[in-house]
Design a protein around this motif. Structure first.
Motif, PDB file in Angstrom:
ATOM      1  N   LYS A  27       4.559  10.143  -7.078  1.00 55.11           N
ATOM      2  CA  LYS A  27       5.907   9.864  -7.900  1.00 55.11           C
ATOM      3  C   LYS A  27       7.045   9.934  -6.957  1.00 55.11           C
ATOM      4  CE  LYS A  27       3.731  12.073 -12.029  1.00 55.11           C
ATOM      5  NZ  LYS A  27       3.791  13.227 -12.891  1.00 55.11           N
ATOM      6  N   LEU A  28       7.043   9.242  -5.964  1.00 59.53           N
ATOM      7  CA  LEU A  28       8.153   9.126  -5.184  1.00 59.53           C
ATOM      8  C   LEU A  28       8.726   8.039  -5.300  1.00 59.53           C
ATOM      9  CD1 LEU A  28       6.388  10.001  -1.780  1.00 59.53           C
ATOM     10  CD2 LEU A  28       8.025  11.394  -2.924  1.00 59.53           C
ATOM     11  N   SER A  29      10.140   7.754  -4.814  1.00 58.80           N
ATOM     12  CA  SER A  29      10.824   6.440  -5.374  1.00 58.80           C
ATOM     13  C   SER A  29      10.134   5.172  -4.492  1.00 58.80           C
ATOM     14  CB  SER A  29      12.217   6.638  -5.016  1.00 58.80           C
ATOM     15  OG  SER A  29      12.709   6.458  -3.679  1.00 58.80           O
ATOM     16  N   SER A  30      10.413   4.251  -5.299  1.00 57.00           N
ATOM     17  CA  SER A  30       9.682   2.859  -4.667  1.00 57.00           C
ATOM     18  C   SER A  30      10.879   2.500  -3.433  1.00 57.00           C
ATOM     19  CB  SER A  30      10.032   1.766  -5.812  1.00 57.00           C
ATOM     20  OG  SER A  30      11.341   1.513  -6.235  1.00 57.00           O
ATOM     21  N   ASN A  31      11.869   3.013  -3.463  1.00 58.15           N
ATOM     22  CA  ASN A  31      12.871   2.718  -2.313  1.00 58.15           C
ATOM     23  C   ASN A  31      12.225   3.407  -0.956  1.00 58.15           C
ATOM     24  OD1 ASN A  31      14.792   1.276  -3.807  1.00 58.15           O
ATOM     25  ND2 ASN A  31      16.154   3.232  -4.317  1.00 58.15           N
ATOM     26  N   LEU A  38       0.708  -1.309  -0.034  1.00 57.00           N
ATOM     27  CA  LEU A  38      -0.071   0.090  -0.065  1.00 57.00           C
ATOM     28  C   LEU A  38       0.891   1.176  -0.086  1.00 57.00           C
ATOM     29  CD1 LEU A  38      -2.928  -1.180   2.507  1.00 57.00           C
ATOM     30  CD2 LEU A  38      -3.124  -0.690   0.027  1.00 57.00           C
ATOM     31  N   ILE A  39       1.923   1.208   0.748  1.00 59.29           N
ATOM     32  CA  ILE A  39       2.987   2.413   0.901  1.00 59.29           C
ATOM     33  C   ILE A  39       3.496   2.522  -0.397  1.00 59.29           C
ATOM     34  CG2 ILE A  39       5.169   3.300   1.590  1.00 59.29           C
ATOM     35  CD1 ILE A  39       4.406   2.022   4.678  1.00 59.29           C
ATOM     36  N   ALA A  40       3.978   1.431  -1.280  1.00 59.99           N
ATOM     37  CA  ALA A  40       4.327   1.340  -2.507  1.00 59.99           C
ATOM     38  C   ALA A  40       3.669   2.124  -3.607  1.00 59.99           C
ATOM     39  CB  ALA A  40       5.013  -0.013  -3.046  1.00 59.99           C
ATOM     40  N   LEU A  41       2.233   1.564  -3.419  1.00 62.07           N
ATOM     41  CA  LEU A  41       1.397   2.242  -4.437  1.00 62.07           C
ATOM     42  C   LEU A  41       1.313   3.750  -4.044  1.00 62.07           C
ATOM     43  CD1 LEU A  41      -0.811   1.876  -6.327  1.00 62.07           C
ATOM     44  CD2 LEU A  41      -2.686   1.498  -4.631  1.00 62.07           C
ATOM     45  N   CYS A  42       0.850   4.156  -2.771  1.00 63.81           N
ATOM     46  CA  CYS A  42       1.064   5.660  -2.495  1.00 63.81           C
ATOM     47  C   CYS A  42       2.311   6.504  -3.317  1.00 63.81           C
ATOM     48  CB  CYS A  42       1.083   5.967  -1.195  1.00 63.81           C
ATOM     49  SG  CYS A  42      -0.488   5.476  -0.384  1.00 63.81           S
ATOM     50  N   CYS A  43       3.414   5.703  -3.155  1.00 69.04           N
ATOM     51  CA  CYS A  43       4.752   6.320  -3.467  1.00 69.04           C
ATOM     52  C   CYS A  43       4.490   6.469  -5.188  1.00 69.04           C
ATOM     53  CB  CYS A  43       6.159   5.352  -3.059  1.00 69.04           C
ATOM     54  SG  CYS A  43       6.372   5.712  -1.430  1.00 69.04           S
TER      55      CYS A  43
END
Length: 259
Positions: free
Chosen positions: A16-20, A7-12
């Motif tokens: 347009k934030l890095s997947s890291n 879910l955090i990765a989807l928000c990123c």
């Protein structure tokens, strides 16, 4: 926990934030929610900066990268008010000046220009490095193919243009004219670093046109720092063949003394 990470990765992705950031979110620590968030965002800022610098270094076109510790300053004639550190701090760029590095082959001009370019990339300033003959050929080819506007658009991103080995070979007349036109266009908008082994009086021998040569010198030297490299060829001095010559000379001196 895996679901929360996804879910955090989807928000990123949506922000347009890095997947890291999603990876770090699972291990980041903080005594309060606010401290946790601050550390997470601060790391994201650092990560993005590192990526930008890497991208700038990769796109600059440097033939190789150097460390500051590799450069020798003892055989360079810096003008008043100019030092190696001031060049690395990009003071010339901040003042809207060009740099001309003049001296013989192998005296360190290319290395210094690359070190300045690396310092610029580390300061988030785009740089383009070209051997002058190569850029002139690019201008000629782009003109023939009708892609000149695309080439200029590519060059437009750079704030510092480094031209290496100026004057080492005579240039294509059309390409030389196109280079002159481009340098006229960017005059007082970008900084140019030019490495040459030719005195100004000899530039006409590779550019052919006397009026164009005079105009080009005038534009480049309007706001310029001229740095002289009067030393010997460092590449030859540091090469194995130079060591061999040293041994031969030593033997010759010894044989002479025996006689």
């Amino acid at each position: 926990m895996p679901e929360l990470k996804e879910l955090i990765a989807l928000c990123c992705k949506q922000l347009k934030l890095s997947s890291n950031l999603a990876e770090r979110a699972m291990t980041q620590e903080g005594e309060t929610n606010q401290e946790y968030l601050y550390h997470l965002l601060r790391n994201e800022v650092s990560y993005r900066k590192e990526r930008r610098i890497t991208k700038l270094l990769n796109s600059a076109g440097f033939p190789r990268l150097y460390e500051r510790s590799q450069f020798r300053t003892d055989e360079i004639d810096f003008p008043s008010g100019i030092t190696f550190d001031s060049l690395m701090n990009l003071e010339f760029y901040q003042k809207g000046k060009n740099i001309i590095l003049y001296g013989g082959t192998g005296t360190g001009k290319t290395m210094l220009s690359i070190l300045i370019g690396i310092a610029a990339c580390n300061s988030d300033i785009p740089v383009k490095f070209y051997r002058t003959a190569g850029l002139i050929n690019l201008f000629s080819e782009s003109k023939l193919k009708g892609n000149l506007a695309a080439l200029k658009k590519k060059l437009e991103k750079a704030q510092i243009l480094i031209l290496d080995e100026f004057g080492y070979v005579p240039y294509d007349r059309t390409g030389a004219q196109l280079l002159f036109d481009y340098l006229s266009e960017i005059h007082e908008r970008k900084s140019v670093i030019l490495n040459t082994n030719l005195e100004f009086s000899q530039w006409v021998n590779v550019l052919y046109d006397e009026r164009m040569t005079t105009a080009l010198i005038g534009r480049l030297t309007h706001h310029v720092e001229l740095i002289l490299f009067p030393g010997g060829n460092n590449r030859l001095r540091e090469s194995s063949i130079n060591e061999a010559w040293g041994r031969i000379n030593t033997r010759e001196v010894g044989n002479h003394d025996e006689k």
